[in-house]
Write a protein that holds these residues in place. Sequence first.
Motif: not given
Length: 107
Positions: A71-90
């Motif tokens: 499901d993951y294609n190197n996206e750098t942003k995530v929205r959870y409960n209406g809030r934006i988060f940035h992926v800094y590590r996988t």
Amino acid sequence: IWHCVVIIMYFDEVIELIGVTYEKDSIEQEIEIEMPRQVFCKRQSMPQSEFFQAGNQGIKASSKFIVNLWDYNNETKVRYNGRIFHVYRTYELADYVELFVEVKTDE
């Protein structure tokens, strides 16, 4: 003797992985277009060691989301409960990927 380890993960929440593509506008300037898509996930709290290690690098660690690897294609942003988060590590683990996310103070 063969041993098999099976990891069963229950994804009980939904997040949006936000990919980005670029298109040209009428005056040929590139415009960023967000491409969100929903996937199931497991949300976990940030381990204390990760929280402090990230803080030493100026990162405001927030949460960890686990999603299926496919499901993951190197996206750098995530929205959870209406809030934006940035992926800094996988971190990849078998068929899953852990997304370590931060909150940017300017958003």
